[in-house]
Design an enzyme around this catalytic site. Structure first.
Site, PDB file in Angstrom:
ATOM      1  CG  LEU A 183      -2.132  -0.755   1.040  1.00 41.11           C
ATOM      2  CD1 LEU A 183      -1.753  -2.220   0.830  1.00 41.11           C
ATOM      3  CD2 LEU A 183      -3.010  -0.719   2.332  1.00 41.11           C
ATOM      4  CB  ILE A 184       2.938   2.411  -2.478  1.00 39.24           C
ATOM      5  CG1 ILE A 184       4.367   3.567  -2.711  1.00 39.24           C
ATOM      6  CG2 ILE A 184       2.212   2.661  -3.937  1.00 39.24           C
ATOM      7  CD1 ILE A 184       5.340   3.075  -3.204  1.00 39.24           C
ATOM      8  CE  LYS A 265      -3.903   5.113   7.640  1.00 35.24           C
ATOM      9  NZ  LYS A 265      -2.794   4.983   8.810  1.00 35.24           N
ATOM     10  N   GLY A 287       3.589   0.911   5.487  1.00 34.38           N
ATOM     11  CA  GLY A 287       4.632   1.563   6.207  1.00 34.38           C
ATOM     12  C   GLY A 287       4.258   1.789   7.490  1.00 34.38           C
ATOM     13  CD  GLN A 296       1.204   4.536  11.789  1.00 35.22           C
ATOM     14  OE1 GLN A 296       2.264   4.284  11.956  1.00 35.22           O
ATOM     15  NE2 GLN A 296       0.737   4.853  10.349  1.00 35.22           N
ATOM     16  CB  CYS A 456      15.623  13.266 -17.458  1.00 31.63           C
ATOM     17  SG  CYS A 456      14.297  12.364 -18.176  1.00 31.63           S
TER      18      CYS A 456
END
Length: 482
Positions: A183-184, A265, A287, A296, A456
């Site tokens: 889960l980013i 969440k 994370g 958390q 780039c």
């Protein structure tokens, strides 16, 4: 050019069959990446090490970069390989290559030997070391903590002299462990937790819950693509984007303020669990770190876990934030994370740190779960290799030019390290260097009457950044591809 790759020691404590499988996977991973980025480079599996060789040094830097960022490798040795006749011939070759390195210093010779020879490894060390001690008057043998260690390896009739040793990532080869779904969010924590599972041998797929519109998604795609390209490009992985704004709107409208954070969440985990089930993935990666934010705490994490049967892995659960940021800096995701917006924190003004199951369930009864099911059904799944192609399709209005038009300014958006290695200079053209991770905050300070061409090396980051700037309302940007 020759490199000797030493697999991570944990691989060799496995059973014979597992060791063979792991080293074979490592060999294939190296070969796949090397083949995609170089030419005429060969990869060989030699039981306890892997050799990567080429007749030229053209791709030396590229191959070294690949090997030092591929999971499952303890260290990488750069070697000079030659044939030898006898023990004295070995000594003479070592003297020629390393004699100047030990002048005025203490040294020791470390030797390894494979094959049948009329000398042992210890005899080889003594002969070569004694010869060097006599030949270089200012040098002195010191077996404990010498200034210079000369590493020599003899395999059958071949002499390998170690020119340099480079530390590898360690861990297990990618694909030796089962897949996970990360889960980013693009921040420090999710990038580091994803990296840790790549390093441990899991193919990491990326699930992004979009709360901030196209600009946020572009930023997260950049982080995900970077992690995959830098550490895991031997694997085929997916990027899944879920538009979570309808879910957030439903929570804001119907859920009590204090319960919003935990319920959001829980919705993340429900949705991710559904996606993981579709992809036949057994575990989610987050994370989260204990006590870092209100959702958390142990109590809240337990309530979050209970909504899905899918295993939830939290590799950072006992990490300090400082340590997380330090590792993000080391692996190259810090600059992405510093400019990534954070949306979850604005959900609840007075979040509970010790949620009660009954209250959560009562609040969730007000929630229309068909909305959650719909956003999961509408989730977009992309091959991470296609992110560059998608950026073209998503923003066809981003013009790409090969020549610099009059009065235009070229913005070199590469990292300072890349710019230092190969600076961009164009006769008669103003070139400014603004790293991609500072572009979002500094572009608005530039003269907006000018046209800016983003540059780039591969054109991927420049296209993504051009799309990002256009989302912010800047239409004076193009992509420069000379």
């Amino acid at each position: 050019m020759k490199f000797i790759v030493k697999p991570h020691p944990e691989i060799f404590v496995k059973s014979e069959s597992v060791r063979k499988r792991f080293t074979k996977i490592l060999e294939c991973n190296i070969r796949n990446i090397v083949k995609s980025r170089t030419e005429s480079v060969a990869v060989f599996n030699r039981r306890d090490h892997i050799e990567v060789t080429s007749e030229s040094d053209e791709f030396h830097a590229e191959v070294l970069e690949i090997l030092t960022h591929t999971p499952g490798i303890r260290h990488v040795l750069e070697v000079k390989q030659t044939e030898f006749k006898d023990l004295h011939d070995i000594y003479e070759q070592v003297l020629e290559l390393s004699g100047s390195l030990i002048e005025g210093k203490t040294f020791a010779v470390r030797a390894k030997r494979r094959g049948k020879h009329d000398f042992t490894s210890i005899e080889l060390e003594r002969y070569v070391g004694g010869g060097l001690n006599q030949a270089v008057e200012s040098a002195r043998v010191k077996l404990s903590k010498p200034d210079v260690t000369i590493n020599v390896e003899v395999t059958n009739d071949r002499l390998n002299q170690v020119l340099a040793s480079h530390k590898g990532l360690g861990g297990f080869p990618l694909g030796t462990q089962e897949d996970v779904l990360s889960l980013i969010s693009g921040g420090f924590d999710s990038g580091v937790s994803s990296y840790l599972h790549i390093k441990r041998g899991s193919k990491v797929h990326y699930c992004f819950f979009n709360l901030g519109g196209p600009a946020h998604e572009i930023g997260v795609k950049q982080v995900s693509h970077y992690l995959w390209n830098k550490y895991g490009s031997s694997a085929k992985v997916r990027f899944i984007s879920v538009d979570f704004e309808p879910v957030v709107a439903e929570i804001l409208e119907k859920v009590d303020d204090g319960q919003m954070g935990v319920i959001l969440k829980r919705m993340f985990m429900r949705a991710a669990g559904m996606i993981a089930q579709k992809m036949k993935i057994e575990a989610l990666v987050t994370g989260e770190a204990l006590g870092q934010v209100s959702s958390q705490t142990l109590t809240n994490l337990r309530h979050i876990d209970n909504v899905t049967d899918t295993l939830i892995l939290r590799p950072l659960i006992n990490w300090d934030k400082e340590d997380i940021v330090n590792l993000a800096r080391e692996i190259g995701t810090e600059d992405f994370a510093k400019t990534m917006p954070e949306y979850c924190g604005v959900i609840s003004k007075k979040p509970t740190v010790k949620a009660v199951k009954g209250k959560l369930e009562a609040e969730e009864q007000k929630f229309d779960f068909s909305i959650l099911e719909q956003v999961v059904q509408d989730a977009r799944m992309t091959d991470i290799r296609d992110i560059a192609k998608e950026s073209k399709q998503a923003a066809p209005e981003v013009e790409q030019v090969q020549a610099v038009e009059e009065h235009a300014i070229v913005l070199d958006i590469r990292s300072p390290e890349e710019e230092d290695d190969n600076s961009l200079e164009i006769d008669g053209v103003e070139v400014k260097h603004i790293p991609f991770y500072k572009l979002g905050t500094q572009f608005g300070d530039l003269d907006q009457a000018k046209t800016y061409l983003l540059y780039c090396d591969r054109g991927v980051m420049s296209r993504l950044q051009a799309l990002y700037l256009q989302e912010q309302g800047f239409n004076n940007v193009k992509v420069y591809r000379p």
